[in-house]
Design an enzyme around this catalytic site. Structure first.
Site, PDB file in Angstrom:
ATOM      1  N   LYS A  27       3.807 -52.975 -15.841  1.00 14.14           N
ATOM      2  CA  LYS A  27       3.269 -51.616 -15.865  1.00 14.14           C
ATOM      3  C   LYS A  27       4.321 -50.623 -15.392  1.00 14.14           C
ATOM      4  CE  LYS A  27      -0.857 -49.028 -14.344  1.00 14.14           C
ATOM      5  NZ  LYS A  27      -2.093 -49.069 -13.539  1.00 14.14           N
ATOM      6  N   SER A  48      -6.331 -47.713 -15.838  1.00  9.16           N
ATOM      7  CA  SER A  48      -5.065 -47.113 -16.219  1.00  9.16           C
ATOM      8  C   SER A  48      -4.042 -48.114 -16.737  1.00  9.16           C
ATOM      9  CB  SER A  48      -4.479 -46.385 -15.015  1.00  9.16           C
ATOM     10  OG  SER A  48      -4.169 -47.309 -13.967  1.00  9.16           O
ATOM     11  N   SER A  97      -8.767 -50.410 -12.478  1.00  7.69           N
ATOM     12  CA  SER A  97      -7.799 -50.159 -13.546  1.00  7.69           C
ATOM     13  C   SER A  97      -7.195 -51.395 -14.182  1.00  7.69           C
ATOM     14  CB  SER A  97      -6.672 -49.265 -13.020  1.00  7.69           C
ATOM     15  OG  SER A  97      -7.136 -47.961 -12.796  1.00  7.69           O
TER      16      SER A  97
END
Length: 500
Positions: free
Chosen positions: A87, A162, A186
């Site tokens: 990420k 996210s 998330s």
């Protein structure tokens, strides 16, 4: 790339695949996808040194094969040659780290996050940087300067957020497993939307050193993969106390993670599973999600588990408590992005105050600004005693009640989200509706316990639905064993594309 960690490791050991070929195929798929009519937009870039690291892994494997020490090598480096998605808010030394924001555009990480360093020590290859909501603030990966990440199951829909980029990369079989981060769901939310497994570990089990902070008392690195055993192997490589993170902790029962075994019939017959009444009575629950949840409950009962409904009125305040605390911490953490120390700098020559205002005004997106403003409002002198302390009081009560519940019950079963994935653009201008996507996940972060999103079914439209197996603090092995039993009865449920 349609293999689990175990399958791919076996292929590398026997020589029917090489790490370099896997990386090349991933890079080619990434380049081809960018030119498609509806790009997935999961990876933002494939790391330039990924192929070099893969070739080094292949050389190690070839040397061990010729010397007869393959088993010893993979015992030392169980993830050798296996690529993973990273990420965009987790530091990888020498690689760009932007948090999908304009204010950090072009920033390069000066060191490896602990989770990255530990994965590389286990032989894994960082494949590339993945899209996310800006500063991990969002539930759909639409709040990104790089554009939205699409759902690989149906590209008209969101991937969730996210950590939508890492999740979509795994779901589309572009990476064997992926790293995300959780502040309030998330990892589990996109895992549910995209049909893969997603683990939120107990707070502190994975070090936060090198992870850009959103809400420090809530943040936790999470893992996305095709099977519970894949998650267990990645967790085993990364978990444990870290001298750079005072909130980190060792994981009791860590030895159960490698060669994960499914929970057997005898343990099932002694299991007590709790259903939270406030979640069952929620009027916003989609009919298809409710049906999948009911089928999952019946599966537990068919295996001999005892299911009981428990009343926890405090859960009605969990979303409010979460957003009060998370946004207050976000406002504090993001104050460091000021145009002076690092990142974007907009200097009009009018002085430090104007530099600060112009840098942050141009550098932050609308959703991040919204959360900073609300966070500062919560922390303001006239409201902090009233709002922030009430949020902390609710959190403390949730922690106490969940700790008491797990003295009687082994796990909690609940949906991940009231609805399946929604269409791109459907909620992007409705922040309140977006926030309510977190209705069933925030309490886990507030209580600092662990939870796994399990791909449990699909809607009439073919969209995945995830159900949470929630465990106590340091209960990772227990819920992964439950999920491994689910996987044994529902093989391939966490590999939505390419292998069924």
């Amino acid at each position: 790339m349609n293999c689990t960690i175990r399958d791919m490791r076996a292929a590398l050991k026997e020589g029917s695949a090489t790490s370099a070929d896997i990386i090349k195929k991933s890079a080619a798929a990434f380049e081809a996808d960018k030119k498609s009519a509806a790009p997935l937009n999961a990876f933002l870039e494939i790391y330039e040194d990924a192929l070099t690291k893969a070739e080094a892994a292949d050389a190690e494997i070839a040397g061990a094969r010729s010397s007869g020490t393959l088993d010893s090598l993979f015992s030392e480096k169980p993830l050798l040659g296996l690529p993973f998605a990273n990420k965009d808010n987790i530091s990888a030394k020498g690689k760009r780290l932007t948090c999908a924001s304009k204010i950090l555009e072009g920033y390069v990480a000066p060191y490896d996050a602990t989770v990255i360093a530990r994965l590389e020590k286990a032989g894994a290859v960082p494949l590339g940087r993945c899209n996310q909501d800006e500063f991990a603030m969002g539930s759909s990966t639409e709040y990104s300067i790089y554009g939205a990440t699409r759902n690989p199951v149906n590209r008209d829909y969101v991937s969730g957020g996210s950590s939508g980029g890492s999740t979509a990369a795994v779901a589309a079989n572009q990476a064997v497993f992926g790293l995300g981060t959780e502040t309030g769901g998330s990892v589990r939310l996109p895992a549910s939307y995209c049909g893969v497994y997603g683990l939120k570990p107990t707070y502190g089990v994975l070090s936060r050193w090198g992870v850009v902070a959103y809400g420090s008392s809530l943040d936790q690195v999470g893992i996305l993969a095709h099977t519970p055993s894949d998650i267990a192997e990645a967790l085993d490589a990364m978990c444990g106390a870290d001298m750079y993170d005072d909130t980190s902790a060792d994981l009791p029962g860590k030895e159960k993670l490698l060669n994960l075994k499914p929970c057997g019939d005898a343990p099932f017959s002694s299991l007590k599973i709790a259903l939270i009444r406030q979640f069952l009575e929620n009027k916003g629950l989609d009919a298809d999600v409710g049906k999948v949840f009911d089928e999952t409950r019946k599966w537990f009962e068919s295996r001999g588990a005892k299911i009981e409904v428990v009343d926890m009125p405090v859960m009605d305040a969990s979303v409010a408590s979460y957003y009060v605390l998370a946004l207050a911490e976000a406002a504090s953490n993001l104050s460091r992005f000021d145009g002076i120390r690092y990142g974007r700098r907009v200097d009009t020559g009018e002085g430090y105050d104007e530099l600060y205002v112009h840098t942050r005004s141009e550098g932050f997106g609308a959703e991040v600004k919204r959360r900073i403003v609300i966070g500062n409002y919560v922390l303001s002198e006239q409201f902090s005693g009233d709002t922030y302390k009430k949020g902390m009081t609710v959190r403390a009560r949730i922690q106490r009640e969940m700790a008491a519940l797990f003295k009687t019950y082994d796990a909690v079963l609940c949906p991940v989200c009231p609805t399946p994935a929604f269409k791109l653009g459907q909620k992007v201008d409705d922040p309140l509706e977006m926030y309510l996507s977190d209705l069933f996940v925030n309490f886990v972060n507030l209580a600092r316990i662990t939870s796994l999103s399990v791909p449990a079914g699909i809607t009439k439209e073919g969209l995945p639905v995830g159900i949470q197996f929630v465990g106590p603090m340091f209960g990772e092995a227990k819920i992964l064993e439950l999920a491994e039993a689910w996987e044994a009865d529902h093989p391939g449920c966490g590999v939505p594309l390419g292998t069924k």
